[in-house]
Design an enzyme around this catalytic site. Structure first.
Site, PDB file in Angstrom:
ATOM      1  N   ASN A   6       0.864  -1.173   0.000  1.00 27.26           N
ATOM      2  CA  ASN A   6       0.000   0.000   0.000  1.00 27.26           C
ATOM      3  C   ASN A   6       0.906   1.230   0.000  1.00 27.26           C
ATOM      4  OD1 ASN A   6      -1.904   1.986   0.321  1.00 27.26           O
ATOM      5  ND2 ASN A   6      -2.603   1.325   2.339  1.00 27.26           N
ATOM      6  N   LEU A   7       1.043   1.855  -1.158  1.00 28.87           N
ATOM      7  CA  LEU A   7       1.954   2.994  -1.288  1.00 28.87           C
ATOM      8  C   LEU A   7       1.363   4.281  -0.718  1.00 28.87           C
ATOM      9  CD1 LEU A   7       3.523   2.366  -4.807  1.00 28.87           C
ATOM     10  CD2 LEU A   7       4.186   1.463  -2.568  1.00 28.87           C
ATOM     11  N   LYS A   8       0.068   4.260  -0.413  1.00 30.02           N
ATOM     12  CA  LYS A   8      -0.618   5.408   0.197  1.00 30.02           C
ATOM     13  C   LYS A   8      -0.360   6.670  -0.643  1.00 30.02           C
ATOM     14  CE  LYS A   8      -0.610   3.128   4.665  1.00 30.02           C
ATOM     15  NZ  LYS A   8      -0.549   3.268   6.138  1.00 30.02           N
ATOM     16  N   HIS A  85      -9.886   0.500   4.701  1.00 21.65           N
ATOM     17  CA  HIS A  85      -8.643   0.783   5.422  1.00 21.65           C
ATOM     18  C   HIS A  85      -8.925   1.795   6.530  1.00 21.65           C
ATOM     19  CE1 HIS A  85      -4.569   2.123   6.297  1.00 21.65           C
ATOM     20  NE2 HIS A  85      -4.139   1.025   5.690  1.00 21.65           N
ATOM     21  N   GLU A  87      -7.424   4.308   7.631  1.00 22.61           N
ATOM     22  CA  GLU A  87      -7.227   5.720   7.307  1.00 22.61           C
ATOM     23  C   GLU A  87      -8.424   6.285   6.550  1.00 22.61           C
ATOM     24  OE1 GLU A  87      -2.425   5.049   7.259  1.00 22.61           O
ATOM     25  OE2 GLU A  87      -3.491   5.321   5.368  1.00 22.61           O
ATOM     26  N   GLU A 152      -5.821  -5.369  10.300  1.00 19.84           N
ATOM     27  CA  GLU A 152      -4.859  -4.315  10.565  1.00 19.84           C
ATOM     28  C   GLU A 152      -5.250  -3.570  11.836  1.00 19.84           C
ATOM     29  OE1 GLU A 152      -2.673  -2.714   6.757  1.00 19.84           O
ATOM     30  OE2 GLU A 152      -4.698  -1.919   6.865  1.00 19.84           O
ATOM     31  N   GLY A 158       1.618   2.148  11.052  1.00 16.62           N
ATOM     32  CA  GLY A 158       2.502   3.299  10.946  1.00 16.62           C
ATOM     33  C   GLY A 158       3.110   3.740  12.266  1.00 16.62           C
ATOM     34  N   SER A 188       2.663  -2.346  10.604  1.00 14.49           N
ATOM     35  CA  SER A 188       4.110  -2.253  10.849  1.00 14.49           C
ATOM     36  C   SER A 188       4.835  -3.550  10.506  1.00 14.49           C
ATOM     37  CB  SER A 188       4.384  -1.827  12.302  1.00 14.49           C
ATOM     38  OG  SER A 188       3.876  -0.527  12.541  1.00 14.49           O
TER      39      SER A 188
END
Length: 229
Positions: A6-8, A85, A87, A152, A158, A188
């Protein structure tokens, strides 16, 4: 074992081209790798990895300012999507209703869905994790054939703090009682802990954030997972 990057909100079109070049030069036909890149970095090239979307709006196209629909994803051959997700849930306020609409739209179109679930620290500390995850998964059809569930824990995303192998094994074992689809862990994940995570019985792969942003680091993580053998 599945490896999802996941490059976000990272990489430009130019830097992603270099990223993809490095992966293509080093991945083998046996590696099961997907990369969820920013929309602006999408390309229509053939790669040794599957290109996926971090987000989409449940529409083909329409009057949805700032959103990406099926027509845009089709242009790049993208049919693998992240939904739920933390976020998107926590920062951008995506509701269970919207997540269900996304899920139903993606399932109707036969897309591969990586559905993310996870609890925050307060839920974890009072022992409410399992019921919280049961409620999250209750929002979707866990029997959908092209579904992958990624656990997650929010408190480990993170932060540099991963759940212990014992914690991951317990939760993935619980999730296995709710669905037969592949289960992943994210939070992580890095080259130092991947081998231990890979040994967990119900863990079919990992959804990697920070450690996947650099192509060489991501490849090292993939290589390190083989230490489980």
């Amino acid at each position: 074992m599945k490896f999802l990057a996941n490059l976000k909100c990272n990489h430009t079109r130019a830097s992603f081209a270099e990223y993809a070049k490095i992966l293509d030069a080093n991945l083998s036909a046996n590696d099961d790798v997907s990369v969820f890149a920013p929309f602006t970095a999408f390309d229509a090239k053939e790669h040794k990895f599957k290109l996926g979307a971090q987000n989409f709006y449940p529409c083909v196209s329409g009057a949805f300012t700032g959103e990406i629909g099926k027509a845009q994803l089709d242009e790049f051959g993208v049919s693998s999507v992240l939904i739920g997700h933390s976020e998107r849930r926590e920062i951008l306020g995506e509701s269970e209703r919207l997540l269900r609409a996304k899920f139903d739209f993606a399932a109707k179109n036969g897309w591969q869905i990586i559905y993310c679930v996870g609890e925050n620290l307060s839920v974890n500390e009072v022992g409410g994790t399992k019921e919280f995850l049961r409620t999250q998964l209750g929002n979707i059809d866990t029997g959908y054939a092209n579904l992958i569930v990624a656990y997650e824990p929010i408190w480990a995303i993170g932060t540099g703090k991963s759940a212990s192998a014992e914690q991951i094994a317990e939760i993935l074992g619980f999730l296995r009682t709710l669905t037969a689809v592949p289960l992943l862990y994210g939070g992580s994940v890095n080259a130092a802990n991947i081998a231990e995570i890979a040994r967990i019985r119900e863990c079919g792969g990992v959804l990697v954030g920070t450690a996947s942003w650099d192509a060489t680091n991501f490849l090292n993580l993939i290589a390190s997972s083989r230490e489980r053998i």
